[in-house]
Design a protein around this motif. Structure first.
Motif, mmCIF file in Angstrom:
data_model
loop_
_atom_site.group_PDB
_atom_site.id
_atom_site.type_symbol
_atom_site.label_atom_id
_atom_site.label_comp_id
_atom_site.label_asym_id
_atom_site.label_seq_id
_atom_site.Cartn_x
_atom_site.Cartn_y
_atom_site.Cartn_z
ATOM 1 N N SER A 1 35.987 6.121 -44.823
ATOM 2 C CA SER A 1 35.636 4.953 -45.537
ATOM 3 C C SER A 1 36.014 5.006 -46.995
ATOM 4 N N ILE A 2 36.066 4.042 -47.693
ATOM 5 C CA ILE A 2 36.568 3.757 -49.127
ATOM 6 C C ILE A 2 35.517 2.829 -49.683
ATOM 7 N N LYS A 3 34.810 3.250 -50.656
ATOM 8 C CA LYS A 3 33.926 2.543 -51.213
ATOM 9 C C LYS A 3 34.450 1.319 -51.581
ATOM 10 N N GLY A 4 33.831 0.148 -51.318
ATOM 11 C CA GLY A 4 34.027 -1.137 -51.549
ATOM 12 C C GLY A 4 35.140 -1.981 -50.388
ATOM 13 N N GLU A 5 35.812 -1.208 -49.847
ATOM 14 C CA GLU A 5 36.707 -1.467 -48.775
ATOM 15 C C GLU A 5 36.273 -1.558 -47.626
ATOM 16 N N GLY A 6 35.196 -0.938 -46.896
ATOM 17 C CA GLY A 6 34.884 -0.844 -45.477
ATOM 18 C C GLY A 6 34.876 0.480 -45.035
ATOM 19 N N SER A 7 34.527 0.755 -43.710
ATOM 20 C CA SER A 7 34.654 1.973 -42.888
ATOM 21 C C SER A 7 35.040 1.947 -41.819
ATOM 22 N N GLN A 8 35.817 3.148 -41.288
ATOM 23 C CA GLN A 8 36.341 3.169 -39.839
ATOM 24 C C GLN A 8 35.750 4.529 -39.277
ATOM 25 N N PHE A 9 35.363 3.961 -37.887
ATOM 26 C CA PHE A 9 34.700 5.074 -37.174
ATOM 27 C C PHE A 9 35.503 5.065 -35.776
ATOM 28 N N HIS A 10 36.090 6.417 -35.737
ATOM 29 C CA HIS A 10 37.133 6.563 -34.770
ATOM 30 C C HIS A 10 36.627 7.664 -33.725
ATOM 31 N N CYS A 11 36.484 7.103 -32.402
ATOM 32 C CA CYS A 11 36.190 8.042 -31.307
ATOM 33 C C CYS A 11 37.424 8.550 -30.700
ATOM 34 N N HIS A 12 37.985 9.703 -30.422
ATOM 35 C CA HIS A 12 39.128 10.183 -30.119
ATOM 36 C C HIS A 12 38.807 11.011 -28.806
ATOM 37 N N PHE A 13 39.611 10.387 -27.687
ATOM 38 C CA PHE A 13 39.343 10.882 -26.090
ATOM 39 C C PHE A 13 40.479 11.672 -25.859
ATOM 40 N N PRO A 14 40.338 12.828 -25.155
ATOM 41 C CA PRO A 14 41.583 13.672 -24.723
ATOM 42 C C PRO A 14 42.186 12.722 -23.380
ATOM 43 N N LEU A 15 43.188 13.198 -23.058
ATOM 44 C CA LEU A 15 44.056 12.692 -21.712
ATOM 45 C C LEU A 15 43.041 12.974 -20.627
ATOM 46 N N ALA A 16 42.582 14.183 -20.592
ATOM 47 C CA ALA A 16 41.648 14.785 -19.295
ATOM 48 C C ALA A 16 40.494 13.647 -19.138
ATOM 49 N N ARG A 17 39.972 12.902 -19.953
ATOM 50 C CA ARG A 17 38.864 12.169 -19.902
ATOM 51 C C ARG A 17 39.536 10.594 -19.283
ATOM 52 N N LEU A 18 40.653 10.432 -19.418
ATOM 53 C CA LEU A 18 41.129 9.225 -19.151
ATOM 54 C C LEU A 18 41.632 8.941 -17.798
ATOM 55 N N LYS A 19 41.536 7.760 -17.186
ATOM 56 C CA LYS A 19 42.100 7.525 -15.897
ATOM 57 C C LYS A 19 42.719 6.085 -16.006
ATOM 58 N N PHE A 20 44.156 6.018 -15.852
ATOM 59 C CA PHE A 20 45.233 4.893 -15.964
ATOM 60 C C PHE A 20 44.997 4.072 -15.025
ATOM 61 N N GLN A 21 45.033 2.837 -15.017
ATOM 62 C CA GLN A 21 45.409 1.754 -14.128
ATOM 63 C C GLN A 21 46.524 1.820 -13.581
ATOM 64 N N GLN A 22 46.840 2.025 -12.410
ATOM 65 C CA GLN A 22 48.328 1.968 -11.952
ATOM 66 C C GLN A 22 48.848 0.712 -11.470
ATOM 67 N N ALA A 23 48.064 -0.229 -11.217
ATOM 68 C CA ALA A 23 48.558 -1.499 -10.881
ATOM 69 C C ALA A 23 49.024 -2.369 -12.134
ATOM 70 N N ASP A 24 48.488 -2.506 -13.096
ATOM 71 C CA ASP A 24 49.037 -3.211 -14.126
ATOM 72 C C ASP A 24 49.218 -2.289 -15.455
ATOM 73 N N TYR A 25 49.662 -1.262 -15.171
ATOM 74 C CA TYR A 25 49.965 -0.114 -16.240
ATOM 75 C C TYR A 25 50.762 -0.714 -17.283
ATOM 76 N N ILE A 26 50.599 -0.555 -18.506
ATOM 77 C CA ILE A 26 51.634 -1.122 -19.387
ATOM 78 C C ILE A 26 52.078 -0.001 -20.292
ATOM 79 N N GLN A 27 53.329 -0.029 -20.098
ATOM 80 C CA GLN A 27 54.287 1.292 -20.622
ATOM 81 C C GLN A 27 53.779 1.304 -22.267
ATOM 82 N N PRO A 28 53.338 2.506 -22.653
ATOM 83 C CA PRO A 28 53.022 2.626 -24.104
ATOM 84 C C PRO A 28 54.374 2.446 -24.971
ATOM 85 N N PRO A 29 54.464 2.387 -26.100
ATOM 86 C CA PRO A 29 55.349 2.008 -26.833
ATOM 87 C C PRO A 29 56.171 3.325 -26.944
ATOM 88 N N ALA A 30 57.616 2.976 -27.013
ATOM 89 C CA ALA A 30 58.780 4.087 -26.860
ATOM 90 C C ALA A 30 58.887 4.530 -28.503
#
Length: 458
Positions: free
Chosen positions: A411-440
């Motif tokens: 957060s920066i006073k007068g400019e707003g705030s950001q709250f980031h929730c970081h999840f590890p790969l072990a907690r994720l399940k990707f959809q195989q059918a319409d999987y979008i290739q992440p940026p190279a």
């Protein structure tokens, strides 16, 4: 060149010149020079033999009698060995002092070599961990401490957070393990007895849970009577009507605090394993956005959603909905009218991140480290206006910890705030059918991203 070498060189030169003169006078130069060189080689061989005998027997004994360059070399070696011995003795004294001081500690100190074997431990390790000397020396640590949680912690090599377990010697003792890697993959393990702290923490949790539970009954009775008074407000004097409304408002606030305390108590004392399910984050964000728009009402916030990730989360839907709702509702409550609030779900090199971002007033940097503390408020005077309990971010933190995730606040006073929730790969399940290739990414870009994300998680 040192004087002793000059002297030796001069002496040899004189001998060769005299030998050459004698050879010239006798009519044969070669033989006198050969004789002189042979004599010099014999002397060198005798010196080497004396040096070998001296080193073999005891270099601490006085050096053999010798003159010239040979005596100089003997003295040089002797003094060098003395300096080395003095240096080794100083190091030995330091090591002995460290071992004695470590041995006097009440906490266990264990040195583990690069292959996982026990190298050294202090006296407290024997009473807390059950190590026995000398039979356990060289034993692999995971063969002696066989709790699966410790083995997982040890092999994972992620030692940012300590591990709390019961003692292998006494189930009534709670220990905290902290491991540090040093040298060539060697480890230093510190183990301390936190039984008293553990009991105090358990007493605190039980007290909060019991008191919160016991307060619900009288509060329900009070709310019932207040609702009855509110139904007949037209028959009450105006002064009583205003007092009744204020009591209802504070009663609801008290009810919200009790509910949040009970939720925190449940998060701290129950296991998440039985609540695992696959959660559609986009569907959850859409539902939360609708609730936030109703809460915003006349403030007319612009609430947007960005979804750049196809992954679902494995976890408790109720808990994650509560955590994400807290972040979004806080943005609605504490940002000016017509502000923009963004919910973003995106992939990262080490997992995925859900971000709640606003362009409101922002938070001063000195408050950021304490925002997740219970009942901590940036502005002490605005709680009555917003109706908050001061427990929202504490709930968010505990929910994320139960899902192996971390909360990062920017957060920066007068400019707003950001709250980031970081999840590890072990907690994720990707959809195989319409999987979008992440940026190279190129290798340097990927390394920079990994470094930045790792720094953020710390």
């Amino acid at each position: 060149m040192k004087p002793i070498w000059q002297t030796e060189f001069t002496r040899v030169s004189y001998i060769i010149v005299i030998a050459a003169f004698v050879g010239w006078w006798s009519g044969s130069i070669a033989w006198p020079i050969i004789f002189v060189l042979a004599y010099y080689l014999v002397q060198a061989a005798r010196f080497m033999l004396a040096l070998d005998n001296w080193l073999d027997k005891n270099p601490n004994d006085p050096t053999p009698e010798s003159k010239g360059i040979r005596g100089y070399l003997f003295d040089k070696i002797y003094h060098h060995q003395k300096r080395q011995q003095a240096s080794q003795q100083r190091l030995k004294d330091v090591i002995d002092k460290v071992q004695r001081s470590s041995g006097a500690l009440r906490d266990a100190v264990v040195m583990i070599d690069q292959s996982g074997g026990l190298e050294w431990w202090n006296k407290a390790s024997e009473s807390l961990l059950g190590f026995r000397s000398p039979s356990d020396k060289g034993q692999v640590i995971t063969n002696l401490l066989r709790d699966p949680r410790f083995i997982s912690y040890y092999e994972r090599q992620a030692y940012q957070e300590p591990l709390s377990l019961t003692s292998p010697v006494d189930d009534n003792i709670t220990l905290e393990y902290q491991i540090t890697i040093f040298g060539r993959n060697e480890r230093l393990m510190l183990v301390r007895d936190i039984t008293r702290l553990h009991r105090l923490e358990q007493m605190r949790k039980d007290f909060v849970a019991n008191v919160s539970h016991e307060l619900r009954t009288p509060l329900t009775v009070i709310n019932g009577y207040l609702e009855t008074f509110a139904d007949y407000s037209d028959q009450l004097p105006p002064r009583w009507s205003r007092a009744t409304q204020q009591m209802q408002q504070q009663s609801r606030r008290m009810q919200n605090i009790i509910n949040d305390l009970l939720l925190l108590s449940r998060l701290e004392t129950t296991d998440i394993e039985g609540q695992q399910q696959t959660i559609d984050i986009e569907k959850m964000m859409t539902s939360i956005r609708q609730d936030a728009l109703l809460l915003s009402s006349e403030k007319k916030h612009l609430i947007k959603i960005e979804n750049n990730c196809t992954a679902a989360i494995l976890g408790s839907e109720n808990e994650l909905r509560s955590a994400f709702s807290n972040l979004v509702f806080n943005a609605v409550k504490y940002t000016p009218s017509e502000s923009t609030i963004l919910m973003r779900w995106q992939e990262t090199p080490i997992g995925a991140t859900l971000t709640v971002e606003d362009n409101g007033e922002g938070i001063d940097a000195r408050h950021l480290p304490r925002l997740t503390e219970r009942f901590y408020r940036v502005d002490k005077g605005r709680s009555a206006d917003t109706g908050g309990t001061g427990l929202g971010l504490a709930i968010v933190k505990h929910v994320l910890l139960r899902h192996n995730a971390k909360l990062e606040i920017k957060s920066i006073k007068g400019e707003g705030s950001q709250f980031h929730c970081h999840f590890p790969l072990a907690r994720l399940k990707f959809q195989q059918a319409d999987y979008i290739q992440p940026p190279a990414y190129t290798a340097p870009e990927l390394a920079d991203l990994a470094t930045q994300t790792s720094d953020q998680l710390r």
